[in-house]
Scaffold this motif. Structure first.
Motif, PDB file in Angstrom:
ATOM      1  N   SER A 207       0.811  -1.224   0.000  1.00 21.61           N
ATOM      2  CA  SER A 207       0.000   0.000   0.000  1.00 21.61           C
ATOM      3  C   SER A 207       0.838   1.264   0.000  1.00 21.61           C
ATOM      4  CB  SER A 207      -0.937   0.008   1.213  1.00 21.61           C
ATOM      5  OG  SER A 207      -0.201  -0.076   2.429  1.00 21.61           O
ATOM      6  N   TYR A 208       2.008   1.221   0.628  1.00 23.37           N
ATOM      7  CA  TYR A 208       2.854   2.410   0.713  1.00 23.37           C
ATOM      8  C   TYR A 208       3.915   2.452  -0.386  1.00 23.37           C
ATOM      9  CZ  TYR A 208       5.253  -1.191   3.460  1.00 23.37           C
ATOM     10  OH  TYR A 208       5.802  -2.373   3.890  1.00 23.37           O
ATOM     11  N   GLU A 209       3.809   1.554  -1.351  1.00 18.22           N
ATOM     12  CA  GLU A 209       4.725   1.527  -2.498  1.00 18.22           C
ATOM     13  C   GLU A 209       3.918   1.733  -3.779  1.00 18.22           C
ATOM     14  OE1 GLU A 209       8.115  -1.532  -0.730  1.00 18.22           O
ATOM     15  OE2 GLU A 209       6.283  -2.369  -1.588  1.00 18.22           O
ATOM     16  N   VAL A 210       3.633   2.991  -4.078  1.00 13.37           N
ATOM     17  CA  VAL A 210       2.795   3.335  -5.219  1.00 13.37           C
ATOM     18  C   VAL A 210       3.660   3.495  -6.469  1.00 13.37           C
ATOM     19  CG1 VAL A 210       1.106   4.473  -3.719  1.00 13.37           C
ATOM     20  CG2 VAL A 210       2.950   5.819  -4.769  1.00 13.37           C
ATOM     21  N   PRO A 211       3.047   3.469  -7.659  1.00 13.90           N
ATOM     22  CA  PRO A 211       3.837   3.708  -8.874  1.00 13.90           C
ATOM     23  C   PRO A 211       4.556   5.050  -8.768  1.00 13.90           C
ATOM     24  CG  PRO A 211       1.651   2.896  -9.439  1.00 13.90           C
ATOM     25  CD  PRO A 211       1.625   3.180  -7.964  1.00 13.90           C
ATOM     26  N   SER A 212       5.845   5.040  -9.011  1.00  9.28           N
ATOM     27  CA  SER A 212       6.655   6.247  -8.812  1.00  9.28           C
ATOM     28  C   SER A 212       8.010   6.056  -9.464  1.00  9.28           C
ATOM     29  CB  SER A 212       6.837   6.513  -7.314  1.00  9.28           C
ATOM     30  OG  SER A 212       7.485   5.403  -6.703  1.00  9.28           O
ATOM     31  N   CYS A 214      11.923   5.787  -8.558  1.00  2.00           N
ATOM     32  CA  CYS A 214      12.617   5.372  -7.346  1.00  2.00           C
ATOM     33  C   CYS A 214      14.109   5.650  -7.422  1.00  2.00           C
ATOM     34  CB  CYS A 214      12.371   3.892  -7.100  1.00  2.00           C
ATOM     35  SG  CYS A 214      13.069   3.324  -5.547  1.00  2.00           S
ATOM     36  N   ALA A 215      14.591   6.497  -6.517  1.00  2.00           N
ATOM     37  CA  ALA A 215      16.009   6.858  -6.516  1.00  2.00           C
ATOM     38  C   ALA A 215      16.885   5.695  -6.063  1.00  2.00           C
ATOM     39  CB  ALA A 215      16.237   8.067  -5.615  1.00  2.00           C
ATOM     40  N   ASN A 216      16.425   4.937  -5.098  1.00  2.00           N
ATOM     41  CA  ASN A 216      17.246   3.875  -4.520  1.00  2.00           C
ATOM     42  C   ASN A 216      17.584   2.805  -5.546  1.00  2.00           C
ATOM     43  OD1 ASN A 216      18.476   1.923  -2.968  1.00  2.00           O
ATOM     44  ND2 ASN A 216      16.717   1.507  -1.666  1.00  2.00           N
ATOM     45  N   PHE A 278      11.120   7.897  -3.182  1.00  2.00           N
ATOM     46  CA  PHE A 278      10.103   7.933  -4.241  1.00  2.00           C
ATOM     47  C   PHE A 278       9.826   9.359  -4.705  1.00  2.00           C
ATOM     48  CE2 PHE A 278       8.508   4.227  -1.590  1.00  2.00           C
ATOM     49  CZ  PHE A 278       9.075   3.259  -2.402  1.00  2.00           C
ATOM     50  N   TYR A 279       9.645   9.496  -6.012  1.00  2.00           N
ATOM     51  CA  TYR A 279       9.272  10.778  -6.607  1.00  2.00           C
ATOM     52  C   TYR A 279       8.036  10.575  -7.471  1.00  2.00           C
ATOM     53  CZ  TYR A 279      13.833  12.648  -5.190  1.00  2.00           C
ATOM     54  OH  TYR A 279      14.928  13.070  -4.465  1.00  2.00           O
ATOM     55  N   GLU A 280       7.186  11.572  -7.456  1.00  2.00           N
ATOM     56  CA  GLU A 280       5.955  11.529  -8.242  1.00  2.00           C
ATOM     57  C   GLU A 280       6.281  11.635  -9.727  1.00  2.00           C
ATOM     58  OE1 GLU A 280       1.728  13.380  -7.214  1.00  2.00           O
ATOM     59  OE2 GLU A 280       3.178  14.917  -7.814  1.00  2.00           O
ATOM     60  N   ILE A 281       5.721  10.749 -10.500  1.00  2.00           N
ATOM     61  CA  ILE A 281       5.970  10.756 -11.941  1.00  2.00           C
ATOM     62  C   ILE A 281       5.318  11.994 -12.552  1.00  2.00           C
ATOM     63  CG2 ILE A 281       5.608   9.525 -14.117  1.00  2.00           C
ATOM     64  CD1 ILE A 281       5.455   6.928 -12.465  1.00  2.00           C
ATOM     65  N   GLY A 282       6.098  12.784 -13.256  1.00  2.00           N
ATOM     66  CA  GLY A 282       5.572  13.977 -13.919  1.00  2.00           C
ATOM     67  C   GLY A 282       5.886  15.268 -13.209  1.00  2.00           C
ATOM     68  N   THR A 283       5.981  15.229 -11.863  1.00  2.00           N
ATOM     69  CA  THR A 283       6.281  16.451 -11.105  1.00  2.00           C
ATOM     70  C   THR A 283       7.643  16.392 -10.421  1.00  2.00           C
ATOM     71  OG1 THR A 283       5.349  15.705  -8.990  1.00  2.00           O
ATOM     72  CG2 THR A 283       3.815  16.691 -10.601  1.00  2.00           C
ATOM     73  N   ASN A 284       8.169  15.189 -10.232  1.00  2.00           N
ATOM     74  CA  ASN A 284       9.427  14.981  -9.493  1.00  2.00           C
ATOM     75  C   ASN A 284       9.347  15.428  -8.037  1.00  2.00           C
ATOM     76  OD1 ASN A 284      10.859  13.730 -11.539  1.00  2.00           O
ATOM     77  ND2 ASN A 284      11.781  15.627 -12.288  1.00  2.00           N
ATOM     78  N   GLU A 305       4.537   4.772  12.509  1.00  2.00           N
ATOM     79  CA  GLU A 305       5.000   3.406  12.233  1.00  2.00           C
ATOM     80  C   GLU A 305       5.658   3.303  10.870  1.00  2.00           C
ATOM     81  OE1 GLU A 305       4.712  -0.390  10.204  1.00  2.00           O
ATOM     82  OE2 GLU A 305       3.227   1.202   9.892  1.00  2.00           O
ATOM     83  N   ARG A 306       5.132   4.005   9.887  1.00  2.00           N
ATOM     84  CA  ARG A 306       5.730   3.987   8.545  1.00  2.00           C
ATOM     85  C   ARG A 306       6.922   4.929   8.464  1.00  2.00           C
ATOM     86  NH1 ARG A 306       6.533   0.259   5.912  1.00  2.00           N
ATOM     87  NH2 ARG A 306       6.552  -0.457   8.060  1.00  2.00           N
ATOM     88  N   ARG A 307       6.904   6.019   9.217  1.00  2.00           N
ATOM     89  CA  ARG A 307       8.051   6.938   9.182  1.00  2.00           C
ATOM     90  C   ARG A 307       9.312   6.225   9.639  1.00  2.00           C
ATOM     91  NH1 ARG A 307       4.359  10.729  11.547  1.00  2.00           N
ATOM     92  NH2 ARG A 307       5.383  10.558  13.599  1.00  2.00           N
ATOM     93  N   VAL A 308       9.194   5.427  10.691  1.00  2.00           N
ATOM     94  CA  VAL A 308      10.381   4.769  11.233  1.00  2.00           C
ATOM     95  C   VAL A 308      10.628   3.396  10.617  1.00  2.00           C
ATOM     96  CG1 VAL A 308      10.095   5.969  13.425  1.00  2.00           C
ATOM     97  CG2 VAL A 308       9.183   3.648  13.175  1.00  2.00           C
ATOM     98  N   GLY A 309       9.643   2.862   9.906  1.00  2.00           N
ATOM     99  CA  GLY A 309       9.747   1.498   9.410  1.00  2.00           C
ATOM    100  C   GLY A 309      10.120   1.362   7.951  1.00  2.00           C
ATOM    101  N   TYR A 310      10.576   2.476   7.320  1.00  2.00           N
ATOM    102  CA  TYR A 310      10.892   2.417   5.900  1.00  2.00           C
ATOM    103  C   TYR A 310      11.964   3.456   5.604  1.00  2.00           C
ATOM    104  CZ  TYR A 310       9.664   1.192   1.059  1.00  2.00           C
ATOM    105  OH  TYR A 310       9.678   0.706  -0.229  1.00  2.00           O
ATOM    106  N   ALA A 311      12.813   3.163   4.632  1.00  2.00           N
ATOM    107  CA  ALA A 311      13.903   4.089   4.278  1.00  2.00           C
ATOM    108  C   ALA A 311      13.396   5.107   3.260  1.00  2.00           C
ATOM    109  CB  ALA A 311      15.086   3.322   3.717  1.00  2.00           C
ATOM    110  N   TRP A 312      12.891   6.242   3.748  1.00  2.00           N
ATOM    111  CA  TRP A 312      12.288   7.246   2.868  1.00  2.00           C
ATOM    112  C   TRP A 312      13.315   8.190   2.253  1.00  2.00           C
ATOM    113  CZ3 TRP A 312       7.522   6.327   1.430  1.00  2.00           C
ATOM    114  CH2 TRP A 312       6.689   5.580   2.267  1.00  2.00           C
TER     115      TRP A 312
END
Length: 323
Positions: A207-212, A214-216, A278-284, A305-312
């Motif tokens: 759910s938190y990995e939307v089409p985008s 990805c720099a990583n 992640f960057y938004e496609i079209g706007t960066n 929980e998501r702020r600390v549980g994922y490498a943003w």
């Protein structure tokens, strides 16, 4: 809130800033990131025992039902077992290890789509069928197959026929990488974490990995492309991706990891670039998504929980010399 809690929080924040000045970050203790698959540490007897009939390995040997009971390349699964088996065969000359490694190699070749991509899980459903760059899964498979194709390291025992098939698979994988590089307004950019296996467009996963964009994972792709013989198309792909990294770099923020949170602090003295995952496609625009699947533009707008549980955020493109 008690005064003691306030004082403790202030102390942690001050300490974090001081440590940050020396490049040291406090890691939230409850942050949970993906662990390596079972095969990274399993005994060789268990690796042989848990190899599946198709030749691959599941991520967690203890899982016996559902998608995760199927063979996968997620979290270093399968390609790690193959590397370990090849090394142990070279050490012991035990043909059980070489036979299992060869069976695993054939699995990876069978797992590859006709278009050159690899899914996360073999013969699965849902987002697991997407071409998966996430966690460098597909790239690590290609690095392995390239070693096998050239009989490097522990793979001198591979016969020329299988080595040739691996070389073909790597070539198809390169074609897929070039085809999946996202074009925005006529210009090449980078890649998503995963791409639809049919349309080749960026696709969502959890759910938190939307089409985008990805720099990583795009850094891993570029690093691999740089190991390939130069062609005009490969050069154009690399140059476009590196230009995109320069365009979307972020200056003037500090990522502070406290005892229980991750905070973005504006700091004009910070000149070292950082990138959003992640960057938004079209706007960066950098984007952040919680378990509700709703795109936000500030890390603080998603749940703790998501702020600390994922490498943003990360400095991944610096590995390419991007400054």
């Amino acid at each position: 809130m008690s005064k003691s809690k306030i004082k403790y929080g202030s102390f942690v924040l001050i300490l974090t800033f001081i440590l940050g000045a020396f490049g040291i970050m406090l890691q939230p203790p409850q942050a949970v990131f993906a662990a390596d698959a079972s095969g990274a540490t399993a005994s060789f007897s268990d690796i042989l025992k848990y190899q599946q009939p198709d030749g691959g390995w599941r991520k967690d040997y203890a899982v016996t039902s559902g998608n995760w009971a199927k063979s996968t390349i997620d979290n270093k699964a399968t390609y790690t077992e193959i590397r370990r088996l090849a090394g142990e065969y070279q050490r012991t000359s035990n043909s059980s290890y070489s036979a299992a490694a060869i069976k695993g190699i054939n699995f990876l070749l069978n797992m590859q789509y006709a278009n050159g991509g690899w899914p996360q899980i073999y013969q699965s459903t849902g987002y697991h069928t997407h071409i998966t760059f996430n966690d460098n899964a597909m790239i690590n498979v290609m690095i392995l197959l390239d070693d096998i194709a050239n009989k490097r390291g522990d793979f001198a025992f591979i016969d020329s026929t299988l080595a040739g098939r691996c070389k073909t698979a790597v070539s198809k994988g390169i074609d897929n990488i070039l085809q999946t590089q996202v074009v925005v307004n006529g210009a090449l950019t980078v890649w998503g974490q995963q791409h639809d296996s049919v349309t080749l467009k960026p696709a969502g996963a959890r759910s938190y990995e939307v089409p985008s964009l990805c720099a990583n994972e795009s850094v891993g792709i570029v690093k691999f492309l740089k190991t390939r013989p130069a062609t005009s198309q490969i050069n154009a792909s690399i140059n476009a991706a590196e230009q995109w990294f320069r365009t979307v770099k972020i200056i003037g923020i500090r990522i502070v990891k406290t005892s229980d949170d991750v905070i973005v602090v504006e700091d004009s003295s910070v000149t070292t670039p950082i990138w959003a995952r992640f960057y938004e496609i079209g706007t960066n625009k950098p984007i952040f998504v919680g378990r509700d699947g709703i795109v936000k533009y500030k890390l603080s707008d998603i749940e703790q929980e998501r702020r600390v549980g994922y490498a943003w955020y990360g400095n991944w493109p610096s590995a390419l010399g991007i400054t």
